[in-house]
Design a protein around this motif. Structure first.
Motif, short mmCIF file in Angstrom:
data_model
loop_
_atom_site.label_atom_id
_atom_site.label_comp_id
_atom_site.label_asym_id
_atom_site.label_seq_id
_atom_site.Cartn_x
_atom_site.Cartn_y
_atom_site.Cartn_z
N LYS A 120 0.81 -1.23 0.00
CA LYS A 120 0.00 0.00 0.00
C LYS A 120 0.84 1.27 0.00
O LYS A 120 0.57 2.20 -0.78
CB LYS A 120 -0.95 0.01 1.20
N MET B 121 0.70 4.23 -2.94
CA MET B 121 0.37 5.65 -2.80
C MET B 121 1.46 6.54 -3.41
O MET B 121 1.17 7.55 -4.06
CB MET B 121 0.16 6.01 -1.32
N TYR C 267 1.10 6.33 -7.21
CA TYR C 267 0.02 7.16 -7.75
C TYR C 267 0.47 8.62 -7.84
O TYR C 267 0.14 9.33 -8.80
CB TYR C 267 -1.22 7.06 -6.87
N GLU D 228 0.61 10.72 -11.33
CA GLU D 228 -0.64 11.48 -11.31
C GLU D 228 -0.91 12.19 -12.64
O GLU D 228 -2.05 12.21 -13.12
CB GLU D 228 -0.64 12.48 -10.16
N GLU E 179 -9.98 2.35 -2.90
CA GLU E 179 -8.75 2.98 -2.43
C GLU E 179 -8.32 4.10 -3.39
O GLU E 179 -7.88 5.17 -2.97
CB GLU E 179 -7.64 1.94 -2.33
N HIS F 179 -10.41 7.21 -2.95
CA HIS F 179 -9.96 7.95 -1.77
C HIS F 179 -8.69 8.75 -2.10
O HIS F 179 -8.55 9.91 -1.68
CB HIS F 179 -9.69 7.00 -0.60
N TYR F 180 -7.78 8.13 -2.83
CA TYR F 180 -6.55 8.83 -3.21
C TYR F 180 -6.88 10.07 -4.03
O TYR F 180 -6.38 11.17 -3.76
CB TYR F 180 -5.62 7.91 -4.01
N GLU G 124 -8.43 12.86 -1.93
CA GLU G 124 -7.45 13.51 -1.07
C GLU G 124 -6.58 14.48 -1.84
O GLU G 124 -6.06 15.45 -1.28
CB GLU G 124 -6.59 12.45 -0.38
N ARG G 125 -6.43 14.23 -3.14
CA ARG G 125 -5.63 15.11 -4.00
C ARG G 125 -6.49 16.21 -4.64
O ARG G 125 -6.01 16.96 -5.48
CB ARG G 125 -4.96 14.28 -5.11
#
Length: 334
Positions: free
Chosen positions: A224, A228, A231, A235, A254, A257-258, A261-262
């Motif tokens: 995990k 992250m 990603y 991006e 997941e 959510h990523y 958050e961005r």
């Protein structure tokens, strides 16, 4: 003070019988025991409050009624394999179906194929349901055991005594790709931690439906923390697509959510779809568009197939079940 547990030897001594005779009565092996003796043993067992060992009774019988379910402890689950949506739904469905059919379910998590052999032998199991192992493991198991077993989504040549109970992964991916295309998406991205077996089939189906050159593939890290970071590094490339198809609901939720958050809006900027239709789909925002595989139907078929394999009645060693697209809020029309 706790009352001392009554033993078979105590019953035998009081009735002046052998422990073998008392044991046979308790375990239902009474063909060679007189009716009078059976009655005497049963009456004293009731009177003395003898509590038999269920495990002992099952192991002593030719038909233990125990089916083992073994799940591979893959590193991507980070020691939480039984919390995975697909695995949890499968176990829940299998538990219910086995109970209806009069079987007992025993669950084991391991990454070693030889532990499965010991597990099955130790409990005199009637059959096994296996999840997550590879072709080589199934070959070794077939050479080491003679009980029937069903594999969830295996990749191996048809083998006697092993039924591959799978779903139409390619069609599931195709349904996602077609829906994305119908919703006006021209650039799609498929994400998975590998490019093989069922994940590859799902991605190929999506790419075929969206059309040549419309889909890119991205292999994401298993761990995990690394995922992250990955990603973040990718991006800009990710944002070059209007829709992302993750090969599992876990990765899809997941990923949502990523993005959130961005500050990347779902589905306004990027639409997301998953695969499995696990409970996660209902508890993320927006709710997840995904491909439904029916754990109840698969569990029912697994029990029937195990019975057929034991009786030599199973004709096909590969059984493929259909899947269906479930449209929710995570995909937006362009």
């Amino acid at each position: 003070m706790e009352k001392e547990r009554v033993r078979i030897a105590d019953i035998a001594e009081e009735l002046a019988l052998s422990t073998a005779t008392v044991s046979n009565v308790i375990h239902g092996k009474t063909k060679k025991v007189s009716c009078e003796t059976v009655k005497r043993v049963q009456e004293l067992i009731e009177k003395r409050g003898y509590i038999p060992s269920m495990a002992g009774i099952l192991l002593a019988q030719n038909n233990s009624r125990i089916i083992g379910v073994v799940v591979k402890d893959h590193e991507k689950y980070a020691d939480h394999v039984l919390e995975d949506g697909f695995v949890g739904a499968s176990l829940n469905a299998l538990s219910g179906e086995m109970d209806k059919a009069g079987y007992f379910m025993m669950v084991k998590v391991t990454s070693k194929w030889d532990e499965i052999v010991r597990f099955a032998s130790m409990w005199n199991m009637e059959g096994l349901v296996l999840m997550g192992f590879c072709d080589q493991d199934y070959k070794r198991l077939r050479e080491s055991m003679h009980i029937p077993f069903v594999v969830y989504d295996g990749y191996f040549q048809p083998t006697e005594g092993i039924c591959n109970l799978t779903i139409d992964h390619y069609d599931g991916g195709y349904q996602v790709g077609k829906y994305l295309k119908d919703m006006g998406h021209k650039r799609g991205l498929c994400i998975s931690d590998n490019f093989s077996c069922m994940d590859l089939e799902r991605m190929k189906g999506c790419a075929a439906a969206m059309g040549e050159g419309a889909v890119d593939f991205m292999q994401i890290p298993v761990e995990k923390r690394e995922r992250m970071i990955f990603y973040g590094e990718k991006e800009r490339e990710i944002k070059g697509h209007t829709a992302v198809f993750a090969v599992s609901d876990f990765y899809a939720v997941e990923f949502i959510h990523y993005l959130q958050e961005r500050g990347i809006r779902v589905p306004e900027e990027i639409s997301v779809a998953g695969f499995d239709d696990s409970t996660l789909c209902h508890y993320c925002f927006p709710s997840l568009t995904t491909v439904r595989q029916d754990p109840q139907e698969r569990a029912q078929r697994a029990i029937t197939i195990l019975k057929n394999l034991k009786e030599g009645k199973q004709e096909s060693m590969t059984v493929k079940l259909p899947v269906f697209l479930v449209k929710r809020k995570s995909v937006k029309k362009r």
